[in-house]
Each structure stands twice: as C-alpha cells, then as structure tokens.
Design an enzyme around this catalytic site. Structure first.
Site, PDB file in Angstrom:
ATOM      1  N   SER A  49      -8.378  17.443  66.567  1.00 47.73           N
ATOM      2  CA  SER A  49      -7.304  15.831  66.304  1.00 47.73           C
ATOM      3  C   SER A  49      -7.416  15.008  67.816  1.00 47.73           C
ATOM      4  O   SER A  49      -8.287  15.574  68.471  1.00 47.73           O
ATOM      5  CB  SER A  49      -5.864  17.234  67.294  1.00 47.73           C
ATOM      6  OG  SER A  49      -6.058  17.447  68.874  1.00 47.73           O
ATOM      7  N   ASP A  81      -7.080  15.456  62.476  1.00 50.00           N
ATOM      8  CA  ASP A  81      -5.290  15.934  61.751  1.00 50.00           C
ATOM      9  C   ASP A  81      -4.301  14.904  63.729  1.00 50.00           C
ATOM     10  O   ASP A  81      -5.201  14.635  63.752  1.00 50.00           O
ATOM     11  CB  ASP A  81      -5.165  17.058  62.959  1.00 50.00           C
ATOM     12  CG  ASP A  81      -4.044  17.880  62.688  1.00 50.00           C
ATOM     13  OD1 ASP A  81      -3.769  18.189  62.006  1.00 50.00           O
ATOM     14  OD2 ASP A  81      -4.622  19.336  63.735  1.00 50.00           O
ATOM     15  N   HIS A 179       5.562  23.059  64.733  1.00 48.57           N
ATOM     16  CA  HIS A 179       3.962  23.238  65.568  1.00 48.57           C
ATOM     17  C   HIS A 179       4.572  23.969  67.035  1.00 48.57           C
ATOM     18  O   HIS A 179       5.435  23.850  67.568  1.00 48.57           O
ATOM     19  CB  HIS A 179       3.180  22.424  65.606  1.00 48.57           C
ATOM     20  CG  HIS A 179       3.074  21.610  65.113  1.00 48.57           C
ATOM     21  ND1 HIS A 179       3.277  19.731  64.480  1.00 48.57           N
ATOM     22  CD2 HIS A 179       1.864  21.688  64.361  1.00 48.57           C
ATOM     23  CE1 HIS A 179       2.839  19.817  63.609  1.00 48.57           C
ATOM     24  NE2 HIS A 179       1.946  20.206  63.746  1.00 48.57           N
ATOM     25  N   HIS A 212       1.575  22.443  57.565  1.00 46.96           N
ATOM     26  CA  HIS A 212       1.076  22.099  59.439  1.00 46.96           C
ATOM     27  C   HIS A 212       2.523  23.597  59.908  1.00 46.96           C
ATOM     28  O   HIS A 212       2.644  24.119  59.013  1.00 46.96           O
ATOM     29  CB  HIS A 212       1.525  20.331  59.338  1.00 46.96           C
ATOM     30  CG  HIS A 212       0.614  19.299  59.302  1.00 46.96           C
ATOM     31  ND1 HIS A 212      -0.022  19.284  60.333  1.00 46.96           N
ATOM     32  CD2 HIS A 212       0.449  19.001  58.601  1.00 46.96           C
ATOM     33  CE1 HIS A 212      -0.942  17.971  59.916  1.00 46.96           C
ATOM     34  NE2 HIS A 212      -0.727  18.262  58.790  1.00 46.96           N
ATOM     35  N   GLY A 213       1.854  23.615  61.030  1.00 45.91           N
ATOM     36  CA  GLY A 213       2.423  24.686  61.895  1.00 45.91           C
ATOM     37  C   GLY A 213       3.006  25.254  61.309  1.00 45.91           C
ATOM     38  O   GLY A 213       3.940  26.640  61.215  1.00 45.91           O
ATOM     39  N   SER A 215       0.687  28.920  62.029  1.00 48.20           N
ATOM     40  CA  SER A 215       0.819  29.795  62.336  1.00 48.20           C
ATOM     41  C   SER A 215       1.812  31.051  63.039  1.00 48.20           C
ATOM     42  O   SER A 215       2.449  30.872  62.477  1.00 48.20           O
ATOM     43  CB  SER A 215       0.168  29.575  64.208  1.00 48.20           C
ATOM     44  OG  SER A 215      -0.834  29.130  64.472  1.00 48.20           O
ATOM     45  N   ASN A 255      -2.354  24.477  57.448  1.00 47.40           N
ATOM     46  CA  ASN A 255      -2.633  24.546  59.075  1.00 47.40           C
ATOM     47  C   ASN A 255      -2.722  25.114  60.296  1.00 47.40           C
ATOM     48  O   ASN A 255      -1.579  25.917  60.473  1.00 47.40           O
ATOM     49  CB  ASN A 255      -2.458  23.122  59.843  1.00 47.40           C
ATOM     50  CG  ASN A 255      -3.045  22.048  58.624  1.00 47.40           C
ATOM     51  OD1 ASN A 255      -3.767  21.748  57.606  1.00 47.40           O
ATOM     52  ND2 ASN A 255      -2.219  20.622  59.907  1.00 47.40           N
ATOM     53  N   ILE A 256      -3.911  25.619  61.129  1.00 44.47           N
ATOM     54  CA  ILE A 256      -3.229  26.637  61.992  1.00 44.47           C
ATOM     55  C   ILE A 256      -4.081  27.194  63.223  1.00 44.47           C
ATOM     56  O   ILE A 256      -5.336  26.824  63.164  1.00 44.47           O
ATOM     57  CB  ILE A 256      -4.269  28.220  61.640  1.00 44.47           C
ATOM     58  CG1 ILE A 256      -3.464  28.802  60.448  1.00 44.47           C
ATOM     59  CG2 ILE A 256      -3.944  29.347  62.727  1.00 44.47           C
ATOM     60  CD1 ILE A 256      -3.754  30.111  59.359  1.00 44.47           C
ATOM     61  N   ASP A 257      -3.430  26.111  64.051  1.00 41.44           N
ATOM     62  CA  ASP A 257      -4.400  25.928  65.454  1.00 41.44           C
ATOM     63  C   ASP A 257      -3.556  26.792  66.555  1.00 41.44           C
ATOM     64  O   ASP A 257      -4.114  28.268  67.576  1.00 41.44           O
ATOM     65  CB  ASP A 257      -3.576  25.123  65.518  1.00 41.44           C
ATOM     66  CG  ASP A 257      -4.478  24.276  67.342  1.00 41.44           C
ATOM     67  OD1 ASP A 257      -5.265  25.203  67.633  1.00 41.44           O
ATOM     68  OD2 ASP A 257      -4.820  23.239  67.482  1.00 41.44           O
TER      69      ASP A 257
HETATM   70  P1  13P Z   1       0.606  25.832  64.352  1.00 37.78           P
HETATM   71  O1  13P Z   1       0.318  25.612  66.309  1.00 37.78           O
HETATM   72  O2  13P Z   1       1.015  26.973  63.773  1.00 37.78           O
HETATM   73  O3  13P Z   1      -1.050  26.676  64.777  1.00 37.78           O
HETATM   74  O4  13P Z   1       0.305  24.580  63.071  1.00 37.78           O
HETATM   75  C1  13P Z   1      -1.306  23.950  63.633  1.00 37.78           C
HETATM   76  C2  13P Z   1      -0.914  22.092  62.811  1.00 37.78           C
HETATM   77  O5  13P Z   1       0.283  22.346  62.607  1.00 37.78           O
HETATM   78  C3  13P Z   1      -2.285  21.419  63.190  1.00 37.78           C
HETATM   79  O6  13P Z   1      -1.997  20.379  62.936  1.00 37.78           O
HETATM   80  O1  G3H Z   2      -1.037  20.069  64.991  1.00 42.22           O
HETATM   81  C1  G3H Z   2      -1.273  19.861  66.127  1.00 42.22           C
HETATM   82  C2  G3H Z   2      -2.363  20.306  66.678  1.00 42.22           C
HETATM   83  O2  G3H Z   2      -1.890  21.923  66.946  1.00 42.22           O
HETATM   84  C3  G3H Z   2      -3.515  20.437  67.486  1.00 42.22           C
HETATM   85  O3  G3H Z   2      -2.902  20.149  68.706  1.00 42.22           O
HETATM   86  O4  G3H Z   2      -3.061  18.245  70.139  1.00 42.22           O
HETATM   87  O5  G3H Z   2      -2.520  20.064  71.580  1.00 42.22           O
HETATM   88  O6  G3H Z   2      -4.254  19.073  69.651  1.00 42.22           O
HETATM   89  P1  G3H Z   2      -3.482  19.415  69.899  1.00 42.22           P
HETATM   90 ZN    ZN Z   3       0.203  19.806  62.750  1.00 45.08          ZN
END
Ligand code: 13P
Ligand code: G3H
Ligand code: ZN
Length: 310
Positions: A49, A81, A179, A212-213, A215, A255-257
């Site tokens: 990102s 991202d 997210h 996205h989003g 998790s 997507n998983i963050d």
């Molecule tokens: P999460 O916050 O659900 O992990 O989503 C991550 C994401 O969409 C990164 O682009």
């Molecule tokens: O969707 C966004 C990701 O979780 C990245 O988050 O902008 O805090 O790095 P960030």
């Molecule tokens: Zn995202």
C-alpha cells in the site's frame, strides 16, 4: 518467479479457487507469507500500500520481495494496493511491480473510467496488469477512511461499460466486505451480497473479480490480544465459510491484511507478557513471523483452495 496476475487469474477462474493477496510491510511479513506459500506450492500475491511504501520505502520492499523470489519457486505477483492516482501507479510500474490497482472508486463513474483507462494504457505498454474498483467499501486504511454511510455496493449494470472502456484485467467489487477488524456492528449478522456477485458474473463471464476487506478476524487472535493487555472489543470479520464460497466463484483474488496485523500483535503481546525481561526483537518477532506463516497456510488450505496450484 515474479509474474503478473494474468495467468494466475486465468487458472484460478478455471480451477474454482482464489489466490491470496497479502499486504507486506516488513521482512517478517514477507517471509511468513512466502514460506507458507512455498511449502504448500501455492501462487501468491504480495501487495504493497502507499502506507507500506511510506513506512518501509519502495527500495527496501522491492529487495525483500526479490529475496523471496530467489528463495522460492512459486509464482509471486508484486501488486500496488489501492493506488490513489496515476503518479503512484506509474512509480510502481517503473519501479518493478508486476501489477497495480488504481482505486478510482471515490470518483464519479466517468472520472473513474478516465483515470483507470490512463493507468491501463501506461501499465499494459509495460506488461503490467491492472485492477480497478467499482463500488465503495467501508472501513479505515492509512490513507482512506470511508464511513458505513458513504459505502455503497457495486452496481452490476455499470460493470460491462467500466471494464470495456478501461481495459482493466480484474475488478474489485463491494458486496459487503470492509477494511479493518471491525467489519460489522455488534449484534449485526455478517452478510455478503452473493446475489450482486452473481449478477456481476453474468455480465462479465470469465472475468476475474477481486474481494477486498476479507479478513476473518480469527477468535484465537482476538482472545490472545485481549488476554495479554490488548483491547479490541467487538472486532468481527467475514466468516470463512462465506470466503470459501467466494473463492469457488469468479472471485480470483482475496485481500487479507488485518488478520496479519492481528496475528503478529497477538504473538508479540503473548511473548512479552510471558517473558517480561526479554528485549531482543528477534525473540518476539520469531513467534510473530510464525503466526503470519500459520495464518497464511490456514487460508491457503481451508479458504482459498490454491494449495498445489503453483
Ligand atoms: P482487511 O482489512 O479485511 O484485511 O482487508 C485488506 C485489504 O482489502 C487490502 O487491500
Ligand atoms: O486496504 C488497505 C490495506 O489494509 C492497507 O492498509 O493503508 O494501512 O497500509 P494501510
Ligand atoms: Zn483493500
């Protein structure tokens, strides 16, 4: 090897599985993800990102990912991202990324098309794939904060025009994911609009869709964080059963963050609480890296279905 998402998505679509796109910010995260993918012979997308580039610096991230490519023999895509404008996409394309997202979802439909098309023209000339977005997810990231009221589902009647006019290679859609770690209000039943996904797929047969989003905010991470001095009441993610269903559909990238962040934080909190006199970062980053690896392995095996697909 470093690859674009083109072939990955074609195989994922035809094979009814999805590829995990995991956010990377430092060495332990890159290692945890790629070690799991390597052991399970899974293709993987490492995504960066604007916040990650600000934190770790483009060159450091590039070199870490180059190291992962040397250490493994699986397909790895390096993806931007949520690129907010043409300049950040150009910088990543010129700087060695194989894929970029241009997130024009905050603009009007026509402005989103214009911006996305400009990025696609530049990217395709350099052999880089592009993800666009239609619809708006709720949630908080470093550089974007969308309230639940401003979030909106993707309108299926817009997708064909968007894809044909921009030439994007994949499309991120909003069907109820968001997210961060607080995706639903306490007491609210998690729900994804699979009916909207179906209507989009009917209009775009064979075309890769991105979620996205995604998790799932595992209970064990939450319990450990809260047990060892953390405070995340009411955190709730997307049930894995729903993600499994999505992975078998036209959704080719998930997507998983937040789950990475929570896994690392849970492991570090636990380690330091149990070993209050330790101060060598290697001691607490070791279980943190292992938590990332275990979590990614779990997603590959039990959610994405991309094990053995490398
Ligand atoms: P999460 O916050 O659900 O992990 O989503 C991550 C994401 O969409 C990164 O682009
Ligand atoms: O969707 C966004 C990701 O979780 C990245 O988050 O902008 O805090 O790095 P960030
Ligand atoms: Zn995202």
């Amino acid at each position: 090897m470093l690859v674009t998402t083109k072939e990955m998505f074609k195989k994922a679509y035809e094979g009814n599985y999805a590829v995990g796109a995991f956010n990377v910010n430092n060495m332990e995260i890159v290692q945890g993800i790629t070690e799991a993918a390597q052991e399970l012979k899974a293709p993987v997308i490492l995504q960066v990102s604007a916040g990650a580039r600000k934190y770790a610096n483009h060159t450091y991230l590039m070199k870490l990912i180059e190291a992962a490519v040397v250490e493994t023999d699986i397909p790895i895509a390096l993806h931007l991202d949520h690129g907010a404008d043409f300049d950040i996409c150009k910088s990543c394309i010129d700087g060695g990324f194989t894929s970029v997202m241009i997130d024009g979802s905050h603009h009007s439909f026509n402005d989103n098309i214009e911006l996305t098309k400009k990025v696609v023209e530049y990217a395709h000339a350099k052999g880089v794939t592009v993800e666009g977005e239609l619809g708006r997810l709720a949630g908080v990231e470093d550089d974007v904060n969308v309230s639940a009221e401003d979030a909106s589902y993707t309108r299926p009647e817009e997708v064909e025009e968007f894809v044909s006019k921009t030439g994007v290679d994949s499309l991120a859609i909003a069907i109820g994911t968001s997210h961060g770690a607080f995706k639903f209000k306490p007491g609210q039943k998690p729900q994804l609009r699979f009916d909207i996904l179906e209507r989009i797929t009917e209009r775009l047969p064979g075309f890769p869709i991105v979620l996205h989003g995604a998790s799932s905010v595992p209970q064990n991470f939450l319990e450990e964080i809260n047990k060892y001095g953390g405070d995340m009441p009411g955190a709730i993610g997307i049930p894995e059963e729903m993600l499994r269903t999505a992975a078998k559909s036209a959704v080719c990238k998930i997507n998983i963050d937040s789950d990475i962040r929570m896994g690392m934080t849970a492991a570090i909190r636990k380690y330091l609480a149990q070993n209050p006199s330790h101060f060598d970062p290697r001691q607490y980053l070791l279980p943190a890296r292992q938590a990332v690896k275990d979590m990614v392995a779990h997603k590959i095996n039990n959610v994405l279905g991309c094990n053995g697909k490398a």
